[in-house]
Scaffold this motif. Structure first.
Motif, mmCIF file in Angstrom:
data_model
loop_
_atom_site.group_PDB
_atom_site.id
_atom_site.type_symbol
_atom_site.label_atom_id
_atom_site.label_comp_id
_atom_site.label_asym_id
_atom_site.label_seq_id
_atom_site.Cartn_x
_atom_site.Cartn_y
_atom_site.Cartn_z
ATOM 1 N N HIS A 1 0.943 -1.107 0.078
ATOM 2 C CA HIS A 1 -0.068 0.067 0.201
ATOM 3 C C HIS A 1 0.906 1.267 -0.091
ATOM 4 C CE1 HIS A 1 -3.357 2.837 0.850
ATOM 5 N NE2 HIS A 1 -2.450 3.308 1.746
ATOM 6 N N PRO A 2 0.775 2.330 -0.929
ATOM 7 C CA PRO A 2 1.453 3.338 -0.897
ATOM 8 C C PRO A 2 1.116 4.406 0.188
ATOM 9 C CG PRO A 2 -0.149 3.360 -2.746
ATOM 10 C CD PRO A 2 -0.305 2.219 -2.141
ATOM 11 N N ALA A 3 1.740 4.162 1.099
ATOM 12 C CA ALA A 3 1.315 5.002 2.569
ATOM 13 C C ALA A 3 1.282 6.741 2.156
ATOM 14 C CB ALA A 3 2.243 4.861 3.695
ATOM 15 N N ILE A 4 2.287 6.884 1.228
ATOM 16 C CA ILE A 4 2.494 8.307 0.785
ATOM 17 C C ILE A 4 1.225 8.890 0.379
ATOM 18 C CG2 ILE A 4 3.596 7.569 -1.266
ATOM 19 C CD1 ILE A 4 4.628 10.756 0.572
ATOM 20 N N VAL A 5 0.450 7.956 -0.451
ATOM 21 C CA VAL A 5 -0.806 8.581 -1.028
ATOM 22 C C VAL A 5 -1.798 8.860 -0.092
ATOM 23 C CG1 VAL A 5 -2.593 7.872 -2.411
ATOM 24 C CG2 VAL A 5 -0.285 7.311 -3.140
ATOM 25 N N THR A 6 -1.810 7.853 1.074
ATOM 26 C CA THR A 6 -2.741 8.337 2.202
ATOM 27 C C THR A 6 -2.391 9.332 2.843
ATOM 28 O OG1 THR A 6 -2.709 6.040 2.322
ATOM 29 C CG2 THR A 6 -3.923 6.880 3.897
ATOM 30 N N THR B 1 9.461 6.136 9.042
ATOM 31 C CA THR B 1 10.200 4.829 8.945
ATOM 32 C C THR B 1 10.281 4.354 7.385
ATOM 33 O OG1 THR B 1 8.067 3.829 9.317
ATOM 34 C CG2 THR B 1 9.682 3.604 11.012
ATOM 35 N N LEU B 2 9.194 5.249 6.702
ATOM 36 C CA LEU B 2 9.315 5.065 5.079
ATOM 37 C C LEU B 2 10.324 5.956 4.638
ATOM 38 C CD1 LEU B 2 5.338 5.238 5.303
ATOM 39 C CD2 LEU B 2 6.778 3.258 5.223
ATOM 40 N N ASP B 3 11.431 5.640 4.011
ATOM 41 C CA ASP B 3 12.421 6.471 3.534
ATOM 42 C C ASP B 3 12.084 6.980 2.237
ATOM 43 O OD1 ASP B 3 14.822 4.679 2.225
ATOM 44 O OD2 ASP B 3 12.993 4.109 2.277
ATOM 45 N N ALA B 4 12.379 6.236 1.193
ATOM 46 C CA ALA B 4 12.264 6.780 -0.167
ATOM 47 C C ALA B 4 10.697 7.300 -0.426
ATOM 48 C CB ALA B 4 12.763 5.948 -1.022
ATOM 49 N N ALA B 5 9.757 6.766 0.375
ATOM 50 C CA ALA B 5 8.167 6.948 0.020
ATOM 51 C C ALA B 5 8.074 8.414 0.383
ATOM 52 C CB ALA B 5 7.673 6.152 0.745
ATOM 53 N N TYR B 6 8.912 9.152 1.179
ATOM 54 C CA TYR B 6 8.547 10.564 1.368
ATOM 55 C C TYR B 6 9.701 11.121 0.926
ATOM 56 C CZ TYR B 6 5.026 9.131 4.464
ATOM 57 O OH TYR B 6 3.788 8.554 5.035
ATOM 58 N N GLY B 7 9.665 11.635 -0.588
ATOM 59 C CA GLY B 7 10.807 12.509 -1.125
ATOM 60 C C GLY B 7 10.805 13.827 -0.349
ATOM 61 N N ARG B 8 11.897 14.527 -0.958
ATOM 62 C CA ARG B 8 12.414 15.838 -0.453
ATOM 63 C C ARG B 8 11.363 16.811 -0.685
ATOM 64 N NH1 ARG B 8 17.099 14.183 -2.298
ATOM 65 N NH2 ARG B 8 18.419 13.365 -0.667
ATOM 66 N N GLY C 1 -4.986 3.714 -7.585
ATOM 67 C CA GLY C 1 -4.867 2.958 -8.945
ATOM 68 C C GLY C 1 -3.969 3.921 -9.742
ATOM 69 N N ALA C 2 -3.980 5.334 -9.720
ATOM 70 C CA ALA C 2 -3.237 5.901 -10.635
ATOM 71 C C ALA C 2 -1.798 6.055 -9.961
ATOM 72 C CB ALA C 2 -3.705 7.521 -10.440
ATOM 73 N N TYR C 3 -1.456 5.940 -8.630
ATOM 74 C CA TYR C 3 -0.176 5.640 -8.019
ATOM 75 C C TYR C 3 0.680 4.403 -8.629
ATOM 76 C CZ TYR C 3 3.756 5.074 -5.071
ATOM 77 O OH TYR C 3 4.763 5.049 -4.329
ATOM 78 N N TYR C 4 -0.075 3.464 -8.619
ATOM 79 C CA TYR C 4 0.346 2.118 -9.198
ATOM 80 C C TYR C 4 0.657 2.219 -10.535
ATOM 81 C CZ TYR C 4 -0.447 -0.307 -4.731
ATOM 82 O OH TYR C 4 -0.306 -0.764 -3.375
ATOM 83 N N LEU C 5 -0.146 2.921 -11.379
ATOM 84 C CA LEU C 5 -0.132 3.042 -12.988
ATOM 85 C C LEU C 5 1.202 3.683 -13.050
ATOM 86 C CD1 LEU C 5 -0.968 2.839 -15.632
ATOM 87 C CD2 LEU C 5 -1.851 5.104 -15.407
ATOM 88 N N VAL C 6 1.483 4.652 -12.456
ATOM 89 C CA VAL C 6 2.724 5.457 -12.745
ATOM 90 C C VAL C 6 3.921 4.856 -12.208
ATOM 91 C CG1 VAL C 6 4.022 7.842 -12.089
ATOM 92 C CG2 VAL C 6 1.534 7.740 -12.851
ATOM 93 N N ALA C 7 3.730 3.994 -11.092
ATOM 94 C CA ALA C 7 4.951 3.445 -10.280
ATOM 95 C C ALA C 7 5.259 2.231 -11.498
ATOM 96 C CB ALA C 7 4.529 2.851 -9.176
ATOM 97 N N GLU C 8 4.292 1.508 -11.989
ATOM 98 C CA GLU C 8 4.471 0.614 -12.831
ATOM 99 C C GLU C 8 5.179 1.030 -14.243
ATOM 100 O OE1 GLU C 8 4.256 -2.643 -12.513
ATOM 101 O OE2 GLU C 8 4.472 -3.511 -14.275
#
Lengths: 493, 124
Positions: free
Chosen positions: A194-199, B86-93, A235-242
């Motif tokens: 799960h992309p926590a960043i998106v949440t 704890t999530l490093d690269a997931a949080y960009g600058r 969904g959009a995040y996964y698309l760009v990541a892929e």
């Protein structure tokens, strides 16, 4: 109506009528400009409109319903002026003449309704999967990851203490390197779950972070509202990541352009690279999974990847469709009610209400109640108003019941110290004043309690007097509305 | 050159992590003025302690770290805010840049890293 059945049996259904003209044809033929037609959906026992959406039958005076049957089963109903019942033969003739159109419109509505159900169920499946993966990611984060991060810090402290012991320093440094690798692997795993960043930071934050990851240089252009539905953002995040992974790993691209914009109710995402092309949604591939996910949301994924000329992925995901599908769900319907109340009362943006939890609603209800003197200090009519208000705002039955039976056991200051309540101070006083005015002229003792509540939660009395003025003026307008709309028809109700 | 001890407030809802981070920072000679386990209390603590730096976890119960950072940024003379996770690269600058002086993965918390992100490090 056996006539309809017999007639439908001999009519060639290939000459299907045009559904948009059916209601209009009947309106003209019967001279009833408000006439409408709804269809019966036997699968779930609901009435639906021609587009397959749930329809409600009117129960107002002056409107009649004429059922249309086929082989003894209802297929549709005309909603029309009761005047038409004076000439049943004319009504019957009009229905018979339109029988083929009615029949095909019924089939159409039924098919559309099935499609809507199926789409809603696909969205729910994707959402349930997302929720589960999000929970697992959260547990991993709060458990193993947090512990390992702490251990890494402890190892560093140990290294400093052992600075003069070369052998120990080496051992600790080996352990620290292994731990770094393990942490990186765990992070990769978490991101996949799960992309926590998106949440936390929305799709924009998620895409900015993806664009920053080492690999191919990314030129990013984002034009999006603050937040979109979770399932769409993920969904959009996964698309760009892929797409970025493919550009780096398989396409040997030198540059990638990512564009995401929300316009006319659609999220449009485009990812193009200058790599070697030849990408396709092969069975079992990441792209196939993405195409399925986007399809489940009612969207489309287009892959343009000629050999040697780069790859362009274009996805379009409907935002409104998702919202409409989602309103079949009781939780979302409650949210719509709350948004309406927020908008109607305070012109609050919808997003503001999305942040409200059941607990916030309960605290709000208690605070309003306490401000007027609690359950022990209000009249039954005022309590009814409170219950009706909370129900209309879409609060859960549990919250409404908790407020109805609340034992006044808190002091308002404590409730107001809870998270988010500070923003609601004036709203709480306004609602408390409205409770005071429920039965006309307010009880001075109750008003006094509201003013004292305002003192303790830090709203100046001048502001409360102004709020009181607003409520009093609203009462006057309400009375005027009553006289204009209700009084003229009073003998009828 | 930054001579007096670096003074920080540590905000994280995990007590065990706070203990370890606190020990690592203290070993580095950093003064940890307060440990806080939620976003709401950060503002009072900042007003009371006037720290150089707030190390602020992003995932907090209730008001999250990004909201706290957003609000702290509005304060005049406020402290340097460094987001931790704890999530490093997931949080960009870039995510951190809008809201805070920077972002620091939790396993890399150290005096040197904090000084560098806060822009307090002496030039080499």
């Amino acid at each position: 109506m056996d006539e309809v059945q017999r007639f439908a049996d001999v009519i060639d259904l290939e000459t299907a009528g045009n559904r948009t003209t059916l209601a209009e044809t009947l309106r003209q033929r019967l001279g009833d400009s408000a006439l409408d037609i709804v269809y019966w959906r036997p699968a779930n026992g609901h009435w639906i409109d021609e587009l397959g959406h749930p329809a409600t039958l009117p129960t107002v005076p002056g409107v009649a319903l004429t059922a249309i049957e086929r082989r003894g089963e209802p297929i549709a109903a005309l909603i029309h002026d009761t005047v038409l019942l004076n000439n049943p033969q004319r009504l019957r003739d009009a229905i018979l003449a339109a029988a083929d159109m009615i029949n095909s419109a019924w089939v159409n509505a039924e098919l559309r309704s099935q499609l809507l159900d199926e789409r809603a169920s696909r969205v729910r499946i994707v959402e349930a999967g997302d929720r589960h993966r999000r929970r697992v990611e959260r547990n991993l984060h709060d458990g193993a990851q947090q512990r390992l991060v702490g251990t890494a810090l402890t190892l560093r402290v140990a290294s400093r203490r052992a600075e003069r012991d070369a052998a120990m320093t080496e051992l600790l440094s080996d352990a620290a390197s292994d731990l770094d690798v393990a942490l990186e692997e765990l992070r990769e795993l978490s991101r996949g779950l799960h992309p926590a960043i998106v949440t936390d930071a929305g799709l924009r934050g998620g895409l900015e972070t993806l664009a920053e990851r080492p690999g191919v240089p990314v030129s990013l252009s984002v034009d999006l509202p603050e937040r979109l539905p979770d399932v769409v953002e993920v969904g959009a995040y996964y698309l760009v990541a892929e797409a970025l992974t493919n550009a780096k790993k398989h396409a040997a691209a030198g540059q990638v352009t990512v564009r995401a914009r929300g316009e006319n109710g659609w999220l449009q995402v485009t990812v193009s690279d200058d790599g070697r092309g030849g990408a396709a949604a092969r069975p079992g591939s990441g792209l196939e999974g993405l195409a399925d996910r986007i399809g489940a949301l009612g969207g489309r994924l287009n892959i343009d990847s000629p050999i040697g000329s780069g790859t362009t992925l274009t996805a379009a995901i409907p935002l409104r469709l998702h919202e409409r599908v989602a309103t079949n769900n009781p939780t979302d319907r409650r949210m719509t009610a709350l948004k309406w109340i927020g908008w109607q009362n305070w012109e609050a943006p919808a997003e503001a209400e999305e942040l409200q939890t059941e607990e916030d609603n309960l605290n709000f209800g208690k605070a309003v109640l306490l401000a007027v003197g609690g359950n022990s200090g209000i009249t039954p009519r005022q309590r009814d108003w409170m219950i009706g208000y909370l129900t209309a705002a879409g609060d859960s039955p549990e919250v409404v019941e908790a407020v109805r039976t609340y034992d006044d056991s808190d002091v308002i200051e404590d409730i107001m110290r809870l998270p988010k309540m500070a923003f609601s101070r004036r709203g709480i006083l306004y609602d408390a004043l409205r409770v005071c005015y429920v039965a006309g002229a307010p009880d001075p003792a109750q008003l006094d309690r509201v003013f004292r509540a305002a003192d303790t939660i830090g709203i100046p009395r001048d502001e409360v007097r102004e709020l009181q003025q607003v409520v009093a003026e609203e009462r006057v307008l309400q009375r005027r509305r009553y006289e204009l709309i209700v009084v003229p028809v009073l003998p009828l109700i | 050159v930054h001579r007096r001890p670096l003074r920080v407030i540590l905000v994280d809802d995990d007590e065990r992590f706070r203990a370890m981070a606190c020990r690592a920072l203290t070993t580095d000679g950093v003064e940890v003025l307060a440990e806080i386990d939620n976003g709401e209390e950060v503002f009072d603590a900042v007003a009371h302690w006037r720290p150089d730096v707030v190390l602020l976890d992003i995932r907090l119960p209730g008001m999250d770290g990004l909201d706290v950072a957003r609000q702290l940024r509005l304060e005049e003379d406020g402290p340097v805010v460094i987001l931790i996770s704890t999530l490093d690269a997931a949080y960009g600058r870039r995510v951190a840049a809008g809201l805070a002086a920077g972002f620091l993965p939790k396993d890399q918390i150290s005096r040197a890293a904090v000084l560098e992100i806060a822009g307090l490090a002496p030039l080499p």
